[in-house]
Motif scaffolding. Structure first.
Motif, PDB file in Angstrom:
ATOM      1  N   THR A  96      58.337 115.599 -94.398  1.00  0.00           N
ATOM      2  CA  THR A  96      57.584 114.401 -94.703  1.00  0.00           C
ATOM      3  C   THR A  96      58.078 113.618 -96.037  1.00  0.00           C
ATOM      4  OG1 THR A  96      55.472 115.689 -94.236  1.00  0.00           O
ATOM      5  CG2 THR A  96      55.389 113.556 -95.521  1.00  0.00           C
ATOM      6  N   ILE A 154      58.525 110.394 -85.223  1.00  0.00           N
ATOM      7  CA  ILE A 154      58.092 111.020 -86.555  1.00  0.00           C
ATOM      8  C   ILE A 154      57.243 112.360 -86.230  1.00  0.00           C
ATOM      9  CG2 ILE A 154      56.215 111.034 -88.387  1.00  0.00           C
ATOM     10  CD1 ILE A 154      57.447 107.606 -88.631  1.00  0.00           C
ATOM     11  N   TYR A 164      56.737 106.045 -84.099  1.00  0.00           N
ATOM     12  CA  TYR A 164      55.947 107.013 -84.382  1.00  0.00           C
ATOM     13  C   TYR A 164      55.802 108.297 -83.606  1.00  0.00           C
ATOM     14  CZ  TYR A 164      53.658 104.191 -87.857  1.00  0.00           C
ATOM     15  OH  TYR A 164      53.259 103.361 -89.004  1.00  0.00           O
ATOM     16  N   ILE A 181      61.195 111.591 -94.081  1.00  0.00           N
ATOM     17  CA  ILE A 181      60.932 110.579 -93.470  1.00  0.00           C
ATOM     18  C   ILE A 181      60.230 109.467 -94.313  1.00  0.00           C
ATOM     19  CG2 ILE A 181      58.997 109.873 -91.954  1.00  0.00           C
ATOM     20  CD1 ILE A 181      59.169 112.637 -90.624  1.00  0.00           C
ATOM     21  N   GLU A 225      61.911 105.607 -94.412  1.00  0.00           N
ATOM     22  CA  GLU A 225      60.794 104.740 -94.314  1.00  0.00           C
ATOM     23  C   GLU A 225      60.657 103.465 -95.543  1.00  0.00           C
ATOM     24  OE1 GLU A 225      59.350 103.171 -91.819  1.00  0.00           O
ATOM     25  OE2 GLU A 225      60.416 104.847 -90.530  1.00  0.00           O
ATOM     26  N   ARG A 272      59.410 115.322 -85.210  1.00  0.00           N
ATOM     27  CA  ARG A 272      59.803 115.693 -86.677  1.00  0.00           C
ATOM     28  C   ARG A 272      58.960 116.651 -87.140  1.00  0.00           C
ATOM     29  NH1 ARG A 272      63.872 110.707 -88.890  1.00  0.00           N
ATOM     30  NH2 ARG A 272      65.186 110.686 -86.941  1.00  0.00           N
ATOM     31  N   SER A 282      57.410 100.513 -88.547  1.00  0.00           N
ATOM     32  CA  SER A 282      58.095 101.670 -88.755  1.00  0.00           C
ATOM     33  C   SER A 282      59.719 101.614 -88.455  1.00  0.00           C
ATOM     34  CB  SER A 282      57.113 103.095 -88.520  1.00  0.00           C
ATOM     35  OG  SER A 282      58.203 104.162 -89.060  1.00  0.00           O
TER      36      SER A 282
END
Length: 180
Positions: A58, A19, A16, A61, A65, A22, A12
């Motif tokens: 989501t 993430i 993580y 993100i 990604e 967030r 990623s």
């Protein structure tokens, strides 16, 4: 077992733990707005605002990604994370519009619709890592919903501008106990 671990935790660009923070931040920021709506017994309250903010976070993100995913480096594939902003804005606006109703000649739910739309923007901000923007938006929303709402209720007494009579284009206030 290594293949399963690789599937569950692929490489990623966003670490993580970031993430996780967030997503948690989006939930908490959505809760600030949703709590006020819940306290006033509006149709879209705490859970709805939290979920809208979480969904927008989501999507952003995943958007960030996906730009760096291995299979997307073909010249025919163009990924633009800003299209996610457009999609979330349109989707949340559709959801927010569903909270606005015309009942007994009065428009109701406009503030709740606007707060849902803002929750989507806050979720996008957090998802893209713009914490300052999201935080200022939450503080501003809190100010508008709680502080301005309190001042408005005190100043207007029973003549709250909660609802707009359908077809009434005048700027005069009308006594209303409608839900916003």
């Amino acid at each position: 077992m290594d293949q399963i671990a690789a599937e569950l935790f692929p490489p990623s660009q966003i670490p993580y733990p970031v993430i996780f923070v967030r997503i948690l931040g989006a939930l908490l920021m959505g809760a600030v707005i949703g709590f006020e709506r819940e306290a006033k017994a509006r149709p879209a309250g705490l859970k709805t605002h939290m979920l809208v903010c979480l969904a927008a976070c989501t999507f952003s993100i995943i958007s960030l990604e996906s730009v760096r995913l291995g299979g997307f480096f073909d010249d025919r594939v163009r990924i633009d994370p800003l299209r996610v902003v457009e999609a979330v804005t349109a989707g949340v606006a559709f959801l927010a519009a569903g909270t606005i109703v015309l009942s007994r000649g009065e428009v109701q739910g406009i503030t709740t619709g606007a707060s849902l739309w803002l929750a989507g923007a806050i979720g996008l901000s957090v998802g893209f890592g713009h914490w300052i923007v999201a935080g200022l938006a939450v503080i501003s929303a809190f100010t508008v919903l709680y502080v301005i709402g309190f001042v408005e209720a005190r100043a207007m007494g029973d003549n709250k501008p909660d609802a707009v009579p359908h077809g009434d284009s005048s700027n005069g206030r009308r006594k209303s106990h409608a839900r916003r």
